[in-house]
Motif scaffolding. Structure first.
Motif, PDB file in Angstrom:
ATOM      1  N   THR A 120      11.369  20.727  13.355  1.00 29.90           N
ATOM      2  CA  THR A 120      11.940  19.524  13.950  1.00 29.90           C
ATOM      3  C   THR A 120      11.262  19.250  15.289  1.00 29.90           C
ATOM      4  O   THR A 120      11.183  20.130  16.149  1.00 29.90           O
ATOM      5  CB  THR A 120      13.453  19.699  14.148  1.00 29.90           C
ATOM      6  OG1 THR A 120      14.050  20.035  12.886  1.00 29.90           O
ATOM      7  CG2 THR A 120      14.076  18.424  14.672  1.00 29.90           C
ATOM      8  N   SER A 121      10.775  18.047  15.474  1.00 25.35           N
ATOM      9  CA  SER A 121      10.063  17.696  16.698  1.00 25.35           C
ATOM     10  C   SER A 121      11.054  17.456  17.832  1.00 25.35           C
ATOM     11  O   SER A 121      12.255  17.255  17.620  1.00 25.35           O
ATOM     12  CB  SER A 121       9.209  16.446  16.480  1.00 25.35           C
ATOM     13  OG  SER A 121      10.031  15.320  16.232  1.00 25.35           O
ATOM     14  N   ASP A 122      10.522  17.472  19.057  1.00 21.02           N
ATOM     15  CA  ASP A 122      11.361  17.213  20.227  1.00 21.02           C
ATOM     16  C   ASP A 122      11.959  15.811  20.176  1.00 21.02           C
ATOM     17  O   ASP A 122      13.101  15.591  20.606  1.00 21.02           O
ATOM     18  CB  ASP A 122      10.536  17.389  21.501  1.00 21.02           C
ATOM     19  CG  ASP A 122      10.113  18.835  21.722  1.00 21.02           C
ATOM     20  OD1 ASP A 122      10.745  19.730  21.125  1.00 21.02           O
ATOM     21  OD2 ASP A 122       9.158  19.064  22.487  1.00 21.02           O
ATOM     22  N   GLU A 123      11.181  14.846  19.642  1.00 25.74           N
ATOM     23  CA  GLU A 123      11.680  13.476  19.548  1.00 25.74           C
ATOM     24  C   GLU A 123      12.871  13.393  18.603  1.00 25.74           C
ATOM     25  O   GLU A 123      13.837  12.671  18.862  1.00 25.74           O
ATOM     26  CB  GLU A 123      10.562  12.541  19.080  1.00 25.74           C
ATOM     27  CG  GLU A 123       9.412  12.407  20.061  1.00 25.74           C
ATOM     28  CD  GLU A 123       9.856  11.816  21.383  1.00 25.74           C
ATOM     29  OE1 GLU A 123      10.766  10.956  21.378  1.00 25.74           O
ATOM     30  OE2 GLU A 123       9.307  12.207  22.430  1.00 25.74           O
ATOM     31  N   GLU A 124      12.811  14.123  17.495  1.00 27.53           N
ATOM     32  CA  GLU A 124      13.919  14.109  16.540  1.00 27.53           C
ATOM     33  C   GLU A 124      15.166  14.771  17.129  1.00 27.53           C
ATOM     34  O   GLU A 124      16.290  14.301  16.916  1.00 27.53           O
ATOM     35  CB  GLU A 124      13.495  14.808  15.248  1.00 27.53           C
ATOM     36  CG  GLU A 124      12.427  14.058  14.468  1.00 27.53           C
ATOM     37  CD  GLU A 124      11.900  14.855  13.298  1.00 27.53           C
ATOM     38  OE1 GLU A 124      11.417  14.240  12.327  1.00 27.53           O
ATOM     39  OE2 GLU A 124      11.950  16.099  13.351  1.00 27.53           O
ATOM     40  N   VAL A 125      14.965  15.837  17.878  1.00 31.24           N
ATOM     41  CA  VAL A 125      16.102  16.508  18.518  1.00 31.24           C
ATOM     42  C   VAL A 125      16.742  15.581  19.543  1.00 31.24           C
ATOM     43  O   VAL A 125      17.975  15.439  19.611  1.00 31.24           O
ATOM     44  CB  VAL A 125      15.638  17.823  19.175  1.00 31.24           C
ATOM     45  CG1 VAL A 125      16.768  18.433  20.005  1.00 31.24           C
ATOM     46  CG2 VAL A 125      15.173  18.813  18.119  1.00 31.24           C
ATOM     47  N   PHE A 126      15.906  14.916  20.354  1.00 33.63           N
ATOM     48  CA  PHE A 126      16.436  14.004  21.363  1.00 33.63           C
ATOM     49  C   PHE A 126      17.161  12.827  20.719  1.00 33.63           C
ATOM     50  O   PHE A 126      18.215  12.395  21.197  1.00 33.63           O
ATOM     51  CB  PHE A 126      15.296  13.505  22.249  1.00 33.63           C
ATOM     52  CG  PHE A 126      15.722  12.490  23.268  1.00 33.63           C
ATOM     53  CD1 PHE A 126      16.469  12.861  24.368  1.00 33.63           C
ATOM     54  CD2 PHE A 126      15.397  11.149  23.116  1.00 33.63           C
ATOM     55  CE1 PHE A 126      16.875  11.928  25.303  1.00 33.63           C
ATOM     56  CE2 PHE A 126      15.794  10.210  24.043  1.00 33.63           C
ATOM     57  CZ  PHE A 126      16.534  10.597  25.150  1.00 33.63           C
ATOM     58  N   ALA A 127      16.597  12.299  19.615  1.00 32.06           N
ATOM     59  CA  ALA A 127      17.239  11.177  18.931  1.00 32.06           C
ATOM     60  C   ALA A 127      18.613  11.571  18.410  1.00 32.06           C
ATOM     61  O   ALA A 127      19.589  10.809  18.537  1.00 32.06           O
ATOM     62  CB  ALA A 127      16.344  10.697  17.785  1.00 32.06           C
ATOM     63  N   ALA A 128      18.703  12.758  17.817  1.00 31.36           N
ATOM     64  CA  ALA A 128      19.998  13.209  17.295  1.00 31.36           C
ATOM     65  C   ALA A 128      21.010  13.410  18.427  1.00 31.36           C
ATOM     66  O   ALA A 128      22.188  13.052  18.297  1.00 31.36           O
ATOM     67  CB  ALA A 128      19.811  14.512  16.509  1.00 31.36           C
ATOM     68  N   ALA A 129      20.545  13.969  19.543  1.00 34.81           N
ATOM     69  CA  ALA A 129      21.447  14.179  20.679  1.00 34.81           C
ATOM     70  C   ALA A 129      21.938  12.852  21.245  1.00 34.81           C
ATOM     71  O   ALA A 129      23.130  12.684  21.529  1.00 34.81           O
ATOM     72  CB  ALA A 129      20.728  14.997  21.759  1.00 34.81           C
ATOM     73  N   TYR A 130      21.035  11.900  21.409  1.00 36.14           N
ATOM     74  CA  TYR A 130      21.418  10.601  21.962  1.00 36.14           C
ATOM     75  C   TYR A 130      22.397   9.881  21.033  1.00 36.14           C
ATOM     76  O   TYR A 130      23.391   9.309  21.484  1.00 36.14           O
ATOM     77  CB  TYR A 130      20.170   9.759  22.185  1.00 36.14           C
ATOM     78  CG  TYR A 130      20.443   8.403  22.804  1.00 36.14           C
ATOM     79  CD1 TYR A 130      20.545   8.267  24.187  1.00 36.14           C
ATOM     80  CD2 TYR A 130      20.600   7.263  22.020  1.00 36.14           C
ATOM     81  CE1 TYR A 130      20.806   7.030  24.769  1.00 36.14           C
ATOM     82  CE2 TYR A 130      20.861   6.027  22.586  1.00 36.14           C
ATOM     83  CZ  TYR A 130      20.956   5.921  23.958  1.00 36.14           C
ATOM     84  OH  TYR A 130      21.221   4.696  24.525  1.00 36.14           O
TER      85      TYR A 130
END
Length: 519
Positions: A120-130
């Motif tokens: 999982t990329s950092d962008e995907e992790v950030f998107a899920a968190a947001y």
């Protein structure tokens, strides 16, 4: 599949050849060969020639015979193995579970060995968190943080404009003074030198401000992301807790500015003859750039709640902006972009990506001549945004202003065809709400008379009706809301006339009115 069926078998390859002195006397060669044979038969022939001192003139014949032997024995091996498996299956002797487990093991080992190792990329992790945080009590705090960041950028932009304006005013006064003294105490060479000096000063000022803006946006983006990742850890610990580590947690709520009055009307329409589709059409007099603005005066931070909630969803909003052939869009650079690449980076990537295919396309159209612009009228480029009040996706429709000034364009005009491609792309990419300039112009000009506006609106609406039906028939998301934007300066009478035009083109739903029967 049992272990016995997987074992290779040894077969003896026999080859006879006469001696050099007596053709009736034959040498007989016997070589054991593993079947199936995974190696190269030509390599095995070379080893046999060297080991048994076989004459080299027999190499071609030996190659042919050995290849035929390996092919035939391999076919027999597979036939025997398959026949044995079939018999085992018929007699319920085959362990199906072991076969499945063996295939599963082999597949996993193959994937581990050869598949791309990608987590999982950092962008995907950030998107899920947001996405999780904006659907939690943290929404209000997030909106305040982003609004504060946007105001900081807007203030710096305002200071930049004022600084450059003061510099321009000072330079203008200096140049006017020099021009007044021309041929008195000033020469043309001094004026040219002063003009070069002014240009250098303007370039240095613009570069200095751009550097400060880039640094501010970079700092805001990094700080915002770090705070959000900390906030999601707090929220996962206790979902009732609103993140308290926000740098703006003590800010008072923003006052709501009064809404500016504007002409607006909504319709519910039905498209299709058999399977009817319901859509909403909004007719509104507003500047298209206001729909793509991150600084709306009608709600402060709360003006961006709906776009934030739908940012990582299948219900995106889009807007169409008419642009020239240059890949630029300075109106969308106000607030910091926290989720996607910076707008300048997006535009640079687009310019690089379209250069080669556009040049090849244009060379074919021009018969080998080199076109001055990569993009031509009717082309569309797309940018993604998280900091706008009414749009996640902006479709930049390349148009030719001179051709659009004419009131006699047809459904085959490049701008109309570009609009068709936009609606198709919207339905294929989860854009369920889109705003288009109904007159394909953002501002009213002298040639845009009432008759001109009626003809243009009728053409665009009829084409859009067909395009929406075509796009929805190809699958994807259903276009639920279509906003037809008119220039903000349009007169109320013309707006009412265009509103009356809609029911003549679309089937508008309305309440059924029953008349009372006479007594």
């Amino acid at each position: 599949m049992t272990s016995e069926t997987l074992q290779n078998t040894s077969k003896t390859f026999e080859f006879s050849f006469p001696t050099c002195t007596n053709e009736e006397l034959l040498y007989k060669l016997e070589v054991p060969v593993q079947i199936p044979y995974d190696g190269s038969t030509r390599e095995l022939v070379q080893r046999v020639l060297k080991m048994f001192h076989i004459p080299v003139y027999l190499e071609d014949e030996l190659n042919e015979k050995l290849a035929e032997f390996v092919s035939e024995e391999t076919k027999n091996f597979h036939n025997e193995r398959d026949a044995k498996l079939i018999d085992q299956f018929k007699n319920n002797e085959l362990d199906v579970e072991s076969v499945i487990k063996n295939w599963e093991k082999q597949f996993k080992e193959n994937v581990v060995d050869f598949a791309e190792q990608k987590g999982t990329s950092d962008e995907e992790v950030f998107a899920a968190a947001y996405h999780k945080l904006v659907h939690s009590p943290a929404l209000e705090t997030i909106m305040q943080v982003e609004s504060s960041y946007a105001k900081t950028v807007m203030n710096m932009l305002k200071n930049r404009d004022e600084d450059i304006q003061k510099l321009t005013q000072k330079q203008t006064e200096e140049m006017e003074e020099k021009m007044r003294l021309l041929n008195v105490s000033t020469t043309e060479e001094e004026i040219n030198a002063l003009a070069a000096q002014h240009f250098e000063q303007q370039s240095l000022a613009a570069g200095r401000w751009d550097s400060q803006l880039d640094a501010l946006r970079h700092t805001q983006r990094a700080t915002h992301r770090a705070w959000l990742m900390t906030a999601i850890n707090e929220y996962q610990t206790d979902e009732r807790v609103t993140p308290s580590t926000s740098p703006l947690s003590a800010l008072p709520p923003e006052p709501l500015a009064p809404l500016a009055p504007r002409l607006e009307e909504s319709f519910t329409i039905h498209l299709g003859s058999q399977l009817k589709q319901t859509h909403n059409i909004r007719l509104v007099a507003v500047d298209m750039l206001d729909l793509c603005s991150g600084d709306r005066a009608d709600g402060g931070a709360w003006s961006r709640v709906q776009p934030a909630l739908a940012l990582y969803s299948s219900e995106l909003s889009g807007a169409v902006l008419c642009a020239d052939a240059r890949v630029r869009s300075p109106q969308l650079r106000a607030a910091t972009e926290h989720h996607f690449a910076d707008l300048d980076a997006q535009l640079r990537r687009i310019a690089d990506a379209v250069e080669e295919p556009a040049a090849r396309r244009n060379a074919q159209r021009e018969g080998g001549a080199r076109a001055r612009r990569a993009l031509q009228p009717g082309d569309v480029f797309v940018t993604r945004h998280s900091n706008l009040a009414d749009a996640h996706v902006v479709f930049h429709l390349v148009v030719d202003d001179d051709s659009l000034k004419s009131g006699d364009i047809t459904s085959r005009h490049p701008a109309i065809l570009g609009l068709r491609n936009i609606l198709k792309a919207a339905c294929c990419n989860d854009v369920t709400s889109i705003a288009i300039p109904l007159l394909l112009r953002h501002e009213l000009t002298e040639e845009m008379t009432a008759a001109w506006c009626m003809r243009r609106a009728e053409l665009v609406l009829k084409c859009v009706k067909g395009f929406v039906l075509e796009a929805s028939g190809g699958g994807g998301a259903a276009l639920r809301t279509l906003t037809a934007a008119l220039p903000a300066a349009i007169s109320p009478a013309l707006f009412a006339a265009l509103g009356a035009l809609l029911p003549t083109i679309f089937r508008v739903s309305g309440p059924v009115r029953a008349r009372p029967q006479p007594a």
